[in-house]
Motif scaffolding. Structure first.
Motif, PDB file in Angstrom:
ATOM      1  N   UNK A 198       0.839  -1.195   0.000  1.00 41.13           N
ATOM      2  CA  UNK A 198       0.000   0.000   0.000  1.00 41.13           C
ATOM      3  C   UNK A 198       0.874   1.243   0.000  1.00 41.13           C
ATOM      4  N   UNK A 199       0.191   2.368   0.064  1.00 42.97           N
ATOM      5  CA  UNK A 199       0.881   3.641  -0.076  1.00 42.97           C
ATOM      6  C   UNK A 199       1.923   3.864   1.023  1.00 42.97           C
ATOM      7  N   UNK A 200       1.539   3.495   2.266  1.00 44.46           N
ATOM      8  CA  UNK A 200       2.446   3.781   3.372  1.00 44.46           C
ATOM      9  C   UNK A 200       3.497   2.709   3.544  1.00 44.46           C
ATOM     10  N   UNK A 201       3.377   1.642   2.776  1.00 41.50           N
ATOM     11  CA  UNK A 201       4.348   0.549   2.825  1.00 41.50           C
ATOM     12  C   UNK A 201       4.386  -0.101   4.199  1.00 41.50           C
ATOM     13  N   UNK A 202       3.205  -0.373   4.764  1.00 43.34           N
ATOM     14  CA  UNK A 202       3.177  -1.030   6.065  1.00 43.34           C
ATOM     15  C   UNK A 202       3.450  -2.520   5.934  1.00 43.34           C
ATOM     16  N   UNK A 203       3.090  -3.088   4.826  1.00 47.45           N
ATOM     17  CA  UNK A 203       3.397  -4.506   4.658  1.00 47.45           C
ATOM     18  C   UNK A 203       3.997  -4.722   3.278  1.00 47.45           C
ATOM     19  N   UNK A 204       4.847  -5.732   3.255  1.00 49.32           N
ATOM     20  CA  UNK A 204       5.542  -6.007   2.006  1.00 49.32           C
ATOM     21  C   UNK A 204       5.071  -7.333   1.447  1.00 49.32           C
ATOM     22  N   UNK A 205       5.262  -7.487   0.193  1.00 50.20           N
ATOM     23  CA  UNK A 205       4.900  -8.745  -0.443  1.00 50.20           C
ATOM     24  C   UNK A 205       5.857  -9.020  -1.580  1.00 50.20           C
ATOM     25  N   UNK A 206       5.882 -10.260  -1.996  1.00 50.50           N
ATOM     26  CA  UNK A 206       6.662 -10.630  -3.178  1.00 50.50           C
ATOM     27  C   UNK A 206       5.764 -10.493  -4.394  1.00 50.50           C
ATOM     28  N   UNK A 207       6.299  -9.870  -5.423  1.00 54.47           N
ATOM     29  CA  UNK A 207       5.535  -9.745  -6.657  1.00 54.47           C
ATOM     30  C   UNK A 207       6.228 -10.571  -7.716  1.00 54.47           C
ATOM     31  N   UNK A 208       5.439 -11.437  -8.347  1.00 54.37           N
ATOM     32  CA  UNK A 208       5.952 -12.211  -9.476  1.00 54.37           C
ATOM     33  C   UNK A 208       5.226 -11.725 -10.707  1.00 54.37           C
ATOM     34  N   UNK A 209       5.967 -11.215 -11.659  1.00 52.47           N
ATOM     35  CA  UNK A 209       5.345 -10.794 -12.917  1.00 52.47           C
ATOM     36  C   UNK A 209       5.869 -11.691 -14.019  1.00 52.47           C
ATOM     37  N   UNK A 210       4.940 -12.314 -14.694  1.00 52.30           N
ATOM     38  CA  UNK A 210       5.343 -13.086 -15.870  1.00 52.30           C
ATOM     39  C   UNK A 210       4.848 -12.300 -17.065  1.00 52.30           C
ATOM     40  N   UNK A 211       5.760 -11.948 -17.940  1.00 53.97           N
ATOM     41  CA  UNK A 211       5.362 -11.128 -19.084  1.00 53.97           C
ATOM     42  C   UNK A 211       5.686 -11.881 -20.362  1.00 53.97           C
TER      43      UNK A 211
END
Lengths: 409, 571
Positions: free
Chosen positions: B230-243
């Protein structure tokens, strides 16, 4: 004798200056017969450029010169042409003076032998007179300065010229009898490329002969002088290496220079035997054959020293020739150095068989080198075997000529 | 279908069970999107993006993850085992023609490219890199095991992390490219398997290999990075993008008509969205007013790559998108006259010179902005067998010398590492800048040549990275509803956007020894050495003796008889 020598120097400098200013200079400095990865001018400039960029010249695999060269050329890189012409001049003058000294020694020995009646009757025609020997030093200087190999090497600004100058000065100091200077210069020559190490034995023999110390391993005087000379030599070598450490603050130059000379990683074609051999070598046997080929250079020192202990100057010549043929990255500049000595024994030429054949082989090979290189690299109609064959033939010719000349003993 | 239902059932069960236990409220998310852009030259560009968000704070030490929902397990295990912070891998067939097609959404060089940022807790980065390339080689069925220290570099400025974290220690970055790598169905299949719905539902049903590889350009990539949720970066996540980017050619696939449809491109139509996806959209670029059917009221505008473009949006999660036939087949027709927006940054590269001894690499960078100058970072990674001479490096713009303000050069070590040259060059407006550097070609050992040595050796693409000034204000707001293609590269400021341009790879011939001759060479060279040895041996051990003149035969026989008789011999 100063006037003819000066004239010779002027002619030599003129030829070199003309070639420097022509378009041939660019072409010659790219030729693989004249420059090798160890002494190419392009690599010296590259090393200095890397130093300017803040990267150590020894961090890559382009620069294989010793730190002494960095010291020297850091200041004179803009006047490089003059430096190399002066170097050739120094070599020629050093050879001139050393052959003059040598001739005086030979003549003096001959006089004593004549007086003590040691020559058999039918050898009298071989005796040399001062008149004959008068022009020999000039001929030696001419053989060096006007040799096309030397001119090519100078115009290409190959640092082989500097190495030759150091060796020539070493010979001069040895023949003049100065053990200290001789040791220091030999250390410098060894530091530049390791192979002049083998010149320690003939220099030692010359000094022993000059000081009338018999070469007997049981005599303490022999060991005393040997240790003195070895101490001067090893001490200067250590000092020079230590000074090189302080230039860049690291020992990186040792694997880059000496490791490179011994392990031959770069297989750029040259006039020697190593490149194609190790390009086609099975990986399993590579280390074995590297050792064999490198031992081959050092191996002839002791036997030749034993056989030729009465003729140390001839031994120096033989050693220089062996180094030039069997070193890992030979160039025509190395060949030119030992060819310069040939007039010193010109009275013995009538005993050479096959001299015509051998000189034809060498001339033909020298002419064919650029032709076959062009066919392989630029025209694409020949392949590497053609150039390799000429390399083989050139080295065979050199070996045969050495064999002929060794008949002088 | 039953298989998919079974998988769906399990996932839903998991999700409901998660909802019952609020402590483990995981919010994995999957979005898929397809952008179709008709190109000025008559070709059509389709860009698929599949984004999986994995809600686990991996960046903490000591947390072992064993629960995978939408994120593929093979990649998750790779991330944890090798302490990877960012991973970008792409497989490309063909070369992106910037001047004809504009800028791509996701740039990639021909062949395979892999760059990875490791965590700063890793002690042996090279060891991790070696194992990582081998594991990825197995996952993607590609020969990434050819990546070793001789083609890996550590760029100091060109590849900053695209995700969270402002790491500046480039000792934890590794970059390698294999320009010779070919992409085919064997690489597409495992790539498709990483998607939550596989190739059974959603946009991935269009990915049929017989049509995808019959194209001018095909690039599939996997990008993994940590992002803020989110905007405030309270939680992080892994993003996997397959393009997956593909450009279909007007003549080979399009039969010469500027008339394309989903069926013509992919030989399939869309029937449903992926049930696991929270958003599944198709964007069609209608800025140049093509004819589009079926028409849709949904429009959206996005600023991407410095250009404001209008898109028609088809939302596949709504049933009315599919119409009566329950399948969506888009039809596009356009005239293609009028000017294309010139890409502001463009680069080319070629080898000059003749013969097998020396050569020159020329890199030409074009700045097509009419009045703004901007700096670009040029990164060149040249294999060790082409020895670069950095003192011959010249950079000229508008036929005047243009000295780079930052040069990072790491020379190559034979058989250990390649050359790395990075330069920051200021490009004057509306100009062409040429970077030339001379090189020498080395003769290799006969075992180091590939089986087809006269094909030549590949030199990987140069990378030109720049923040190009934008004519249109970029959107720096972070919103969840941004289309995926505009949020790939984080936008830090409004007035410029990040562009990476890859040049052509080079094909360079090296001189070859004769491969049929190892024994001959060894014998002949040893013969010459032996001749030398023999003549020296002769010299050293030869002694001279006075030779008695030999008697003629008659006298010898007489001497024999005399010896028997005991009388004195003849001389």
């Amino acid at each position: 004798m100063a006037a003819p020598l000066t004239l010779l120097l002027i002619v030599a400098v003129t030829i070199r200056a003309v070639l420097f200013r022509s378009s041939w200079a660019e072409l010659i400095s790219e030729r693989v017969e004249v420059v090798s990865p160890l002494n190419a001018w392009k690599r010296v400039v590259e090393g200095l450029a890397l130093l300017d960029l803040g990267v150590s010249p020894y961090s890559g695999d382009v620069f294989h010169e010793t730190p002494f060269m960095i010291y020297l050329f850091h200041f004179v890189v803009d006047y490089a042409e003059i430096v190399f012409m002066v170097t050739d001049g120094i070599t020629a003058v050093a050879l001139y003076l050393s052959i003059q000294t040598y001739n005086k020694n030979v003549f003096r020995k001959q006089k004593y032998a004549l007086e003590s009646d040691r020559y058999p009757a039918d050898c009298l025609e071989l005796l040399r007179s001062p008149k004959e020997m008068f022009y020999i030093p000039l001929k030696v200087a001419m053989f060096y300065l006007l040799n096309p190999f030397t001119i090519l090497s100078c115009v290409a600004k190959s640092t082989c010229g500097l190495n030759n100058a150091i060796i020539a000065l070493f010979i001069l100091c040895t023949l003049k009898g100065s053990a200290l200077l001789s040791g220091i210069l030999l250390a410098l020559a060894t530091y530049q490329s390791i192979y002049p190490l083998t010149l320690f034995a003939p220099a030692l023999l010359f000094f022993l002969q000059r000081l009338y110390i018999p070469v007997n391993l049981r005599r303490s005087s022999f060991w005393f002088f040997t240790l003195q000379y070895a101490f001067i030599y090893v001490g200067s070598l250590v000092v020079i290496t230590g000074l090189s450490f302080f230039l860049l603050g690291s020992w990186d130059f040792i694997p880059s220079v000496y490791g490179f000379i011994f392990s031959v990683p770069d297989l750029t074609p040259n006039i020697g035997l190593f490149w194609y051999f190790f390009a086609e070598m099975f990986e399993h046997f590579r280390l074995f054959f590297i050792c064999v080929f490198q031992i081959n250079v050092f191996f002839y020192t002791i036997p030749l020293s034993i056989k030729l202990k009465e003729h140390p100057v001839f031994l120096i010549f033989m050693q220089i020739a062996i180094i030039s043929i069997f070193k890992s990255y030979p160039t025509v500049g190395d060949v030119a150095l030992y060819m310069a000595f040939l007039p010193a024994w010109s009275h013995l030429y009538r005993f050479l068989r096959n001299i015509f054949l051998v000189s034809c082989v060498l001339l033909a090979c020298s002419a064919l080198f650029p032709v076959l290189w062009h066919l392989w690299i630029y025209a694409g109609s020949a392949n590497s075997n053609f150039y390799y064959a000429i390399t083989l033939l050139f080295n065979f010719g050199q070996v045969k000529s050495l064999n002929l000349i060794s008949h002088f003993t | 279908h039953t298989h998919l239902n079974y998988k769906l059932g399990l996932t839903l069960q998991n999700r409901t069970s998660e909802a019952l236990t609020p402590a483990a409220a995981a919010r994995d998310e999957f979005q898929e999107e397809l952008v179709i852009r008709p190109l000025h030259s008559g070709d059509i560009y389709a860009s698929f993006q599949f984004r999986t968000l994995w809600d686990t704070d991996f960046l903490q030490e000591g947390q072992k993850v064993s629960h995978y929902r939408l994120f593929p397990k093979s990649l998750g295990q790779v991330l944890s085992k090798f302490s990877v912070r960012e991973l970008h891998i792409s497989f490309t067939q063909g070369f992106w023609r910037t001047m004809q097609w504009g800028q791509p959404f996701i740039p990639s060089p021909p062949g395979a490219e892999l760059w990875v940022w490791f965590h700063d807790t890793v002690s042996d980065v090279d060891g991790n890199w070696k194992e990582l390339t081998n594991v990825l080689s197995g996952i993607f069925c590609a020969s990434l095991n050819f990546i070793d220290l001789t083609n890996t570099v550590q760029p100091s400025a060109s590849f900053k992390p695209l995700g969270l974290g402002n790491a500046t220690d480039h000792r934890f970055l590794r970059y390698a490219t294999l320009p010779r790598e070919i992409v085919c169905t064997e690489n597409l299949t495992p790539w498709k398997k990483l998607l939550p719905c596989g190739s059974k539902a959603g946009l991935a049903v269009l990915l049929k290999s017989e049509k995808l590889f019959h194209s001018s350009f095909h690039s599939q990539a996997v990008h993994i990075r940590p992002v803020c949720q989110d905007e405030q970066c309270t939680s992080k996540a892994w993003e996997l993008r397959q393009t997956l980017n593909v450009v279909f050619d007007l003549y080979t696939a399009g039969q010469g008509k500027k008339e394309w449809s989903l069926f013509k491109m992919f030989s399939r139509t869309l029937t449903e969205a992926c049930p696991l996806a929270t958003s599944s959209k198709v964007y069609v670029d209608i800025t140049d007013n093509p004819e589009l059917s079926p028409a849709t009221p949904l429009l959206s505008q996005a600023v991407v790559l410095g250009d404001r473009r209008t898109y028609s949006v088809f939302d596949l999660t709504r049933a009315e998108t599919f119409g009566q036939l329950r399948s969506l087949n888009l039809l596009l027709r356009w005239k293609g006259d009028g000017e294309m927006l010139r890409p502001l940054l463009h680069a080319e590269r070629y080898v000059a010179g003749f013969g097998l001894q020396t050569g020159e690499i020329h890199t030409v960078i074009y700045n097509n902005h009419p009045y703004r100058a901007f700096p670009v970072l040029l990164m060149d990674s040249v294999p060790w067998y082409l020895q670069l001479y950095i003192h011959t490096l010249t950079v000229t713009s508008k036929s005047r010398d243009n000295k780079p303000s930052y040069i990072h050069y790491q020379p190559a070590k034979d058989r250990h590492r390649p050359h790395l040259l990075e330069m920051l060059i200021q490009l004057p407006p509306h100009s062409m800048t040429e970077v030339t550097v001379q090189f020498e070609r080395a003769l290799l050992k006969w075992t180091e040549y590939t089986p087809d040595p006269n094909h030549g050796f590949y030199v990987g693409s140069s990378v030109v990275s720049a923040l190009v000034p934008s004519m249109v204000a970029m959107n720096t707001n972070f919103t969840q509803d941004q289309p995926l293609f505009s949020s790939f590269v984080p936008v830090k400021e409004e007035s410029s956007y990040f562009v990476r341009v890859y040049t052509e790879p080079l094909l360079v011939n090296l001189p070859t020894p004769d491969f049929s001759m190892p024994y001959n060479v060894i014998c002949l060279t040893c013969t010459v050495v032996a001749v030398g040895y023999g003549s020296f041996y002769n010299l050293l051990t030869r002694t001279f003796q006075v030779d008695e003149p030999s008697l003629p035969l008659a006298k010898r026989l007489a001497n024999l008889i005399r010896r028997i008789r005991g009388v004195p011999l003849l001389t």
